[in-house]
Design an enzyme around this catalytic site. Sequence first.
Site, PDB file in Angstrom:
ATOM      1  N   CYS A   1     -26.740   8.962  -8.396  1.00  0.00           N
ATOM      2  CA  CYS A   1     -27.096   9.457  -7.068  1.00  0.00           C
ATOM      3  C   CYS A   1     -26.396   8.696  -5.949  1.00  0.00           C
ATOM      4  CB  CYS A   1     -28.606   9.367  -6.868  1.00  0.00           C
ATOM      5  SG  CYS A   1     -29.562   9.934  -8.279  1.00  0.00           S
TER       6      CYS A   1
ATOM      7  N   HIS B   1     -31.218  16.888  -2.076  1.00  0.00           N
ATOM      8  CA  HIS B   1     -30.560  15.837  -2.859  1.00  0.00           C
ATOM      9  C   HIS B   1     -29.553  16.431  -3.851  1.00  0.00           C
ATOM     10  CE1 HIS B   1     -29.700  12.202  -4.849  1.00  0.00           C
ATOM     11  NE2 HIS B   1     -30.687  12.173  -5.728  1.00  0.00           N
TER      12      HIS B   1
END
Length: 410
Positions: A95, A343
Site C-alpha cells: 500500500c 484506497h
Amino acid sequence: MSLSTGGGDTASDVYLVGAGQSPYGAFPDESYRSLFRTAYESAEQSAGGVDPGDVDEAFVGTLGVGGRQLGLAGPAVTEHVGLHGVPCTRVENACAASGYALRQAVMAVKSGMADLVLAGGVEVMTDMSTEATKYWLGVSGETEWERMAGTTFSGVYAQMADSYLREHDVSREALSHVAVKNHANGAKNPDAHLRFTCTVEDAESGPVVADPLTLYHCCPTSDGAAAVFVASEAVAQSFDEKVKISGVGAASDRVGLFQRDSYTSVPASKQAGEAAYEMAGIGPANLDFAEVHDCFAIAELLAYEDLGFCERGEAGALATSGATAIDGEMPVNTSGGLKSKGHPIGATGAGQAVEAFKQLTGKAGARQLDDPQRGLTHNVGGSGGAAVVHVFEREDADPVADDENTEVVR
C-alpha cells in the site's frame, strides 16, 4: 525547448510542480491505462503543461492486484501517456508503493541524475470476486503465517484495534469518530469513492467485519490513479505553482504483525516520521495538516501517536476532541483519507501528495484550509512492513525559529 539543466544540482531543493488524480471508485469501463492517463493529464494541467520530452525519469507504484500486467506495468502506463523512451521503474511496496515512488523521484532529482520526474501509482481492484480481492490484499501481509493461515487484513488490524482499546482503556467510539470525520471530509471531495456522511451511531451499529471493527471502520477497495511531477529547484522556477518537498523519511519493519514487539504502534511510521522531521527542520507542532494512512480507523489513531501528534495513549482523546477535524487545530485527512476518498493500493501515496499540493496552492475547493503553510503525508505498506513520510511546505512559509521546539512528542 527542453527544461533540463543538464544534470540537476544535488544541493538544490526539490519541488512538486504539478499533481493530479483520477476519481477513486468502481469503474468497470476503465482500465489501469485509462485511469493513469486521467491522473497524468490532471497533473499536467495543474502544472500548466508539461512537454513529455522534458521528463527525465518515471516511477510508478502498483501492487498489480488481480494479476494484470505483472511485468512492466510501469512502462505500460507511461508509454500510454506518451512518455516514449523515458526510463520507468515499477515500485512495489504494497500500500506504500507510490509513496515510495515519490521518494524515488525525490532521490533521482537530489542525486543530480534528473531534473523533472514523474511519480505516480495506479490500481484496479473492483473487477474481481470478494474472495480474489482478499487473496490479493493478503499477499501484502506475511504470506506463510498470516495469509496462508487464513488471516485477512481486517483481522490483522482488528488485533491492533483490540490491543489498543484494551491497553489504553479507550472506547470503540474513538474509531467511529475517525470514520465520521473522514466521511465528512470525503463528502466535499469530488474525487472520493464514498461521498456520504455518517454519524457515530451509524459507525457503531454497522455490520462487524472483524471485532471490534465495523464496516464503517474499514476503507473500501477502489480503482484509481494519481500522479505528480517532481522538479529540481532550477526547473521549478519555470512553473507558476510549486510546493517544496522539505522532508522525506522511510523505514521498513517485519512484515508480519506477530513478529513485532507491539501491536499498538507501527515502528516504521515512527522512524520515517522522525527522519522526515529532521530533514525538514521541523516538528509535528509546525504542521498545519496531515494526510495519514487510515486503511482502518485504528491505523489513524496509531499514526497520531507514531507521528508525534499526541502522547502515547492519547489518540482516542485527540480524535474525539475535534482537534483533527477540518476546522480543528490539526486537520487530518482533509481529502477524506483512505476511509472515504478510497484506497486504490498503488495510487494511495501519490494521491496523498495530490491533496497536499492542492491544500498548499489553495486549490482544495470546499475542503480548503485557511492559509496552510506546511503539511505531511504518511503512507504505510501492509500492516507496517514499510512506511514513508513526506513533509511539504509553501515557498513563502514562515521560517521555523532555531529556538522553537521541534522535537517529536514522546
